[in-house]
Write a protein that holds these residues in place. Structure first.
Motif, short mmCIF file in Angstrom:
data_model
loop_
_atom_site.label_atom_id
_atom_site.label_comp_id
_atom_site.label_asym_id
_atom_site.label_seq_id
_atom_site.Cartn_x
_atom_site.Cartn_y
_atom_site.Cartn_z
N ASP A 205 0.82 -1.21 0.00
CA ASP A 205 0.00 0.00 0.00
C ASP A 205 0.85 1.26 0.00
O ASP A 205 0.44 2.31 -0.50
CB ASP A 205 -0.93 0.01 1.22
N LYS A 206 2.07 1.17 0.59
CA LYS A 206 2.95 2.34 0.62
C LYS A 206 3.45 2.71 -0.77
O LYS A 206 3.65 3.89 -1.08
CB LYS A 206 4.15 2.06 1.52
N VAL A 207 3.66 1.71 -1.59
CA VAL A 207 4.26 1.97 -2.91
C VAL A 207 3.26 1.93 -4.05
O VAL A 207 3.59 2.26 -5.18
CB VAL A 207 5.40 0.96 -3.19
N ASN B 93 6.14 6.37 10.83
CA ASN B 93 6.99 5.29 11.34
C ASN B 93 8.40 5.33 10.75
O ASN B 93 9.33 4.73 11.31
CB ASN B 93 6.35 3.94 11.03
N ASP B 94 8.55 5.98 9.58
CA ASP B 94 9.86 6.04 8.94
C ASP B 94 10.72 7.21 9.44
O ASP B 94 11.92 7.26 9.17
CB ASP B 94 9.68 6.19 7.41
N MET B 95 10.12 8.16 10.15
CA MET B 95 10.84 9.37 10.54
C MET B 95 11.79 9.13 11.69
O MET B 95 11.48 8.43 12.65
CB MET B 95 9.83 10.47 10.93
N SER B 96 12.98 9.69 11.56
CA SER B 96 13.98 9.65 12.63
C SER B 96 14.18 11.09 13.12
O SER B 96 14.70 11.94 12.40
CB SER B 96 15.30 9.07 12.11
N LYS C 138 14.96 18.94 13.34
CA LYS C 138 15.41 18.21 12.15
C LYS C 138 14.97 16.75 12.23
O LYS C 138 15.00 16.13 13.29
CB LYS C 138 16.93 18.30 12.03
N ALA C 139 14.56 16.25 11.09
CA ALA C 139 14.17 14.84 10.99
C ALA C 139 14.62 14.30 9.64
O ALA C 139 14.72 15.04 8.66
CB ALA C 139 12.66 14.71 11.15
N THR C 140 14.90 13.05 9.63
CA THR C 140 15.25 12.38 8.36
C THR C 140 14.32 11.19 8.15
O THR C 140 13.85 10.57 9.12
CB THR C 140 16.71 11.88 8.37
N ALA C 141 14.05 10.91 6.90
CA ALA C 141 13.18 9.78 6.56
C ALA C 141 13.48 9.35 5.13
O ALA C 141 13.78 10.18 4.27
CB ALA C 141 11.71 10.17 6.70
N PRO C 142 13.41 8.07 4.88
CA PRO C 142 13.67 7.60 3.51
C PRO C 142 12.46 7.83 2.61
O PRO C 142 11.31 7.70 3.04
CB PRO C 142 13.93 6.10 3.70
N SER C 143 12.72 8.20 1.39
CA SER C 143 11.66 8.24 0.37
C SER C 143 12.15 7.38 -0.80
O SER C 143 13.34 7.36 -1.12
CB SER C 143 11.38 9.67 -0.09
N TYR C 144 11.22 6.71 -1.40
CA TYR C 144 11.57 5.77 -2.47
C TYR C 144 11.07 6.33 -3.80
O TYR C 144 9.91 6.75 -3.91
CB TYR C 144 10.97 4.40 -2.19
#
Length: 390
Positions: free
Chosen positions: A249-251, A271-274, A292-298
């Motif tokens: 569902d995410k992709v 849930n992906d955020m750091s 500041k926050a980092t998170a992966p994006s595809y």
């Protein structure tokens, strides 16, 4: 008292203008039966000959026992009119000849036969037999609701469809619906017993089929591609499928976007955020806080890959003959041409191997550089010309 339901069904099946014709050499018996039918608020009249039966809804043919052979041509002519008809033979129902005569007439002519003395014939029974001489207009086969979600190609549904087609070839009249009773005999997935509900007033039949015990898990296993035989196995599969669905569902939206526009992005969720520790920031006399926050994006990119294969097929003359044959096959059936076997592989497989080779030839360091370039583009948010050095 007569069964009003039978009479009403007969009248409705005839479109509300039911007229019964009575045909036979015994004029007195014909008149008596006509008068009985008239008391049911149905039209009735004595027919002089078979040809006059075209003007009535159904026909009762009275035949003396000794006249069956001499009247056979009339029965055949009556059958050709495609009118519902029933033959009443002037003989006791329990006589020694009744079973033999009924079998002979049924085999030769497919006629419905009632054995009864004319003076005591049951009009209700005759009308019921006539009702079942009308054609079947349609029938439905009801299956368990969960099986309706499966495609027609699934094992259980495919077997049922095959059985229905075989049985449907035997059904023309309402009386033929008895064939449904044995439709699922020796079936792998369905119980042999079915429930048949007939609606004689409209010519409709409803057949309810029941799946055998254990078929539910057989079909689940067929869909899943792995053996699931009990509730425990089903629950484990559902748990895994649920996790896979959440991941897909995410992709899903990004993949659909890439199919249409060529580029799709999977946005990060909570849930992906750091989250990093807040920092105090000073600007002159002002004081602020930096979060500041980092998170992966595809990122999904659609790349059109082209592939080709050019097998050498022998000498010039041999190649020309083969190629001409293949091109002729392509015009007639393109799919079949692509399945042509050359040197142990189909043409489709050869082209597919060429595509796969191009897709997998991208070096690991090139992939890393591509990732870094896209990361900078996203984080720095700068437009303009992009130059990627590989």
């Amino acid at each position: 008292m007569y069964d009003n339901e039978i009479i009403n069904d007969f009248a409705q099946r005839c479109g509300g203008e039911a007229t019964v014709g009575v045909l036979g050499a015994n004029a007195e018996a014909c008149q008596a039966i006509t008068e009985k039918i008239a008391t049911l608020n149905l039209g009735a009249r004595v027919l002089e000959e078979v040809a006059s039966a075209t003007t009535v809804s159904a026909v009762i043919f009275l035949v003396e026992t000794g006249e069956i052979e001499s009247q056979e041509q009339k029965i055949i002519a009556l059958k050709k009119l495609n009118k519902p008809y029933v033959i009443v033979i002037n003989e006791d129902e329990n006589s020694d000849n009744s079973g033999i005569l009924a079998g002979q007439l049924q085999q030769r002519l497919g006629a419905s036969v009632i054995f009864s003395r004319f003076e005591g014939v049951s009009i209700e029974k005759v009308m019921q037999e006539l009702l079942f001489e009308f054609p079947v207009t349609s029938f439905d086969v009801i299956i368990p609701e969960w099986l309706q979600f499966l495609p027609a190609e699934s094992s259980a549904n495919a077997e049922l469809i095959c059985k229905i087609k075989e049985t449907a070839e035997k059904i023309f009249k309402m009386k033929d619906c008895t064939a449904f009773d044995t439709m699922l005999t020796n079936s792998d997935y369905w119980q042999g017993e079915v429930a048949v509900k007939l609606t004689p007033s409209t010519g409709f039949a409803e057949v309810t089929a029941f799946a055998k015990e254990g078929v539910f898990y057989d079909m689940i296993s067929e869909i899943a591609g792995e053996k699931i035989s009990d509730k425990s196995g089903l629950m484990g599969y559902i748990k895994g499928a649920s996790e896979a669905k959440r991941g897909f569902d995410k992709v899903k939206d990004a993949f659909e976007c890439a199919k249409v526009n060529g580029y799709g992005i999977v946005n990060p969720d909570d849930n992906d955020m750091s989250l990093e520790a807040p920092q105090i920031v000073r600007h002159g006399s002002s004081v602020g806080i930096k979060l500041k926050a980092t998170a992966p994006s595809y990122h999904i990119i659609k790349v059109e890959v082209s592939g080709e294969a050019s097998p050498i097929m022998g000498s010039v003359s041999e190649s020309e003959q083969i190629v001409k044959g293949m091109m002729a096959g392509f015009e007639a059936n393109p799919e079949e041409m692509w399945d042509t076997n050359v040197f142990g592989k189909s043409l489709k497989t050869m082209v597919k191997d060429g595509l796969y080779g191009k897709v997998t030839c991208m070096q690991s360091d090139t992939k890393v550089k591509m990732r870094r370039a896209i990361t900078r583009i996203i984080n720095e948010g700068k437009g303009g010309v992009i130059c990627i050095l590989l």
